[in-house]
Design an enzyme around this catalytic site. Structure first.
Site, PDB file in Angstrom:
ATOM      1  N   HIS A 267       0.964  -1.140  -0.041  1.00  0.00           N
ATOM      2  CA  HIS A 267       0.079   0.153  -0.004  1.00  0.00           C
ATOM      3  C   HIS A 267       1.016   1.131   0.073  1.00  0.00           C
ATOM      4  CE1 HIS A 267      -3.433   2.265   1.232  1.00  0.00           C
ATOM      5  NE2 HIS A 267      -2.803   3.087   2.094  1.00  0.00           N
ATOM      6  N   GLU A 268       1.868   1.240   0.894  1.00  0.00           N
ATOM      7  CA  GLU A 268       2.866   2.654   0.993  1.00  0.00           C
ATOM      8  C   GLU A 268       3.665   2.446  -0.498  1.00  0.00           C
ATOM      9  OE1 GLU A 268       1.731   4.685   3.042  1.00  0.00           O
ATOM     10  OE2 GLU A 268       0.549   3.426   4.341  1.00  0.00           O
ATOM     11  N   HIS A 271       1.993   4.856  -2.725  1.00  0.00           N
ATOM     12  CA  HIS A 271       2.125   6.186  -2.234  1.00  0.00           C
ATOM     13  C   HIS A 271       3.424   6.636  -2.921  1.00  0.00           C
ATOM     14  CE1 HIS A 271      -1.447   7.232  -0.100  1.00  0.00           C
ATOM     15  NE2 HIS A 271      -1.284   6.331   0.586  1.00  0.00           N
ATOM     16  N   GLU A 297      -4.298   8.345  -2.484  1.00  0.00           N
ATOM     17  CA  GLU A 297      -4.896   7.188  -2.126  1.00  0.00           C
ATOM     18  C   GLU A 297      -5.155   6.078  -3.181  1.00  0.00           C
ATOM     19  OE1 GLU A 297      -4.522   6.343   0.878  1.00  0.00           O
ATOM     20  OE2 GLU A 297      -4.487   8.283   1.767  1.00  0.00           O
TER      21      GLU A 297
END
Length: 504
Positions: A267-268, A271, A297
């Protein structure tokens, strides 16, 4: 003295502002990862001072005249510089609305509250957080009131606009109403569908932290994370920080469940890839920043949910998971098969923790936080009543009630850290992620097959061209429309959920 070339002078000042902001970003990362607790007061002073310096740069007395003079000659600027000037004006409106003492007070209060939150969460003790969180909420109301007056919006919309430029509660309400009408029925159908399938087998630990770290690093290297310009560390709450040239991502490890850390890392990484892919020529200017948190996001959820929970990616990752932990299907059983791991990563079940939630229930977590933060900011929900309101909302939306506040209203860092107005962008990002991934698959017909081979270059290349490289040259809806053919909506997300969770 006013410069002869007002636009060039603005670029010079905003480049200096960028340097101050980047230094603050690294200090914030350090505070959350490796700073000793005893340094908290000193760090709060450093961050508050940098915040005031940044404020003084952008709210300088001659800034309105500089902006006006540059805008008078704006027709002669190229499209990137015109967009940069627009973003400069936007940044000035936000910052000049606040007096310097409020900027400093907010920074100091959030630093103190973030530290208090760590202890309160660990001990499931909301009452211990109440004094510092009350101060943060009081200051955020003052911030919202000042910005609302400058922007001509409601208090909540003014805070939301900080995270999602042009974002308004009225539009969120409409999109959330569509999801609220769709998700409960879908959740029931998915749970019934899962009952008809063979039981999902658990993966038995322990899973050593070092093995988890190496596995995460191996997989995100394949995705495209550059360790020459980034780091992976540990924090109480996973986040992405640092700068576009020095991306800092974090996760947290559980030796009984490696999926929590791994999915957090993936997930990160989404980003981090967005930050690293922002237009290099504009890296020190407002137009070179990410457009907003909806798109930010979308990139993390696209990578974690759309790409890395796909059957194609699990087929690639499963052998590497087995190798990392010394497992074998013949020796350790079918729990380690590709099919079981994929079902494990796409299992739907109401749970307490937002960051561990599946795609179907995740928006319900966000709707709760959105409703609560609006009520607290409006004064309709006393802060002391937050735990009870949280538990009631969890019962209403997900049919479960947390046993303590660590599993409830203390689980997120956002409110202690001043992130009021941030939460809805998670679900807006999920909607955008579904649109973007569907568009990427149409544009790159072999995309899933490439992911199945550990090759993310078609996906990353498409994202670089259609999202990352756009910076803030256009609005969120303009970027989405150019990339997908439509502004932000719920249709692609609904179709994705039904396809993934009802067709297996």
């Amino acid at each position: 003295m006013i410069a002869n070339d007002p636009y060039a002078e603005l670029e010079r000042r905003f480049a200096r502002l960028s340097a101050v902001s980047r230094a603050s970003a690294i200090l914030n990362w350090d505070r959350s990862t490796m700073m000793p607790d005893g340094a908290s007061d000193d760090r709060a002073d450093q961050l508050a001072t940098l915040g005031v310096i940044a404020h003084e740069i952008i709210a300088a007395p001659d800034m309105p005249e500089l902006l006006s003079r540059a805008e008078e000659g704006g027709a002669s600027l190229d499209p990137w510089r015109q967009a940069n000037l627009r973003e400069m004006r936007r940044a000035w409106v936000h910052e000049s609305a606040l007096p310097a003492d409020l900027v400093e007070a907010r920074t100091r209060a959030c630093s103190a509250c973030e530290l208090a939150w760590r202890s309160a969460k660990k001990n499931a003790d909301f009452k211990s957080l109440l004094p510092t969180l009350t101060e943060v909420l009081t200051l955020m109301r003052r911030v919202g009131e000042a910005k609302a007056a400058a922007l001509g919006t409601s208090l909540y919309d003014a805070l939301l606009d900080e995270f999602e430029p042009g974002g308004r509660a009225a539009r969120i309400d409409a999109l959330f109403a569509e999801l609220r009408a769709f998700l409960p029925d879908l959740l029931g159908r998915v749970l019934e569908h899962q009952k008809r399938l063979p039981p999902i087998l658990p993966l038995e630990g322990p899973f050593p932290v070092e093995a988890q770290r190496k596995l995460g690093e191996e997989l995100i290297r394949r995705i495209g994370f550059d360790f020459h310009h980034g780091r992976l560390d540990v924090s109480a709450h996973p986040f992405t920080g640092g700068t576009a040239d020095d991306v800092r991502i974090t996760t947290r490890y559980d030796e009984q469940d490696f999926a929590r850390a791994l999915m957090g890392v993936l997930h990160e990484t989404g980003h981090g890839l967005y930050e690293a892919g922002l237009p290099r020529d504009w890296r020190r200017q407002p137009v070179g920043n990410a457009r907003g948190m909806t798109l930010h996001e979308s990139q993390s959820l696209l990578m974690e949910m759309q790409a890395c929970r796909s059957g194609a990616f699990v087929a690639f990752a499963a052998p590497r998971m087995r190798a990392a932990f010394g497992k074998d299907v013949d020796k350790d059983g079918p729990a380690w098969s590709v099919e079981n791991i994929h079902r494990l990563y796409t299992r739907v079940a109401p749970g307490f923790i937002r960051v561990d939630a599946d795609e179907v229930t995740y928006p319900l977590h966000i709707m709760l936080r959105y409703r609560l933060e609006r009520a607290m900011l409006a004064g309709d929900l006393p802060l002391a009543d937050l735990p009870g309101a949280w538990n009631e909302g969890m019962r209403d939306l997900l049919g479960i009630v947390p046993a303590d506040d660590s599993l409830g209203c203390l689980q997120d860092i956002h409110w202690p850290d001043g992130g009021w107005g941030y939460f809805p962008t998670y679900t807006l990002g999920a909607l955008a992620a579904a649109q973007l991934f569907a568009a990427a698959r149409r544009a790159e017909p072999g995309l899933l097959e490439a992911i199945g081979k550990g090759d993310f270059s078609p996906l990353l290349g498409w994202l670089r061209a259609n999202v990352h490289g756009k910076g803030s040259i256009a609005t969120t809806d303009e970027i989405l429309t150019a990339a997908t053919g439509a502004p932000l909506g719920s249709a692609a997300f609904k179709a994705h959920l039904e396809s993934r969770y009802l067709s297996a």
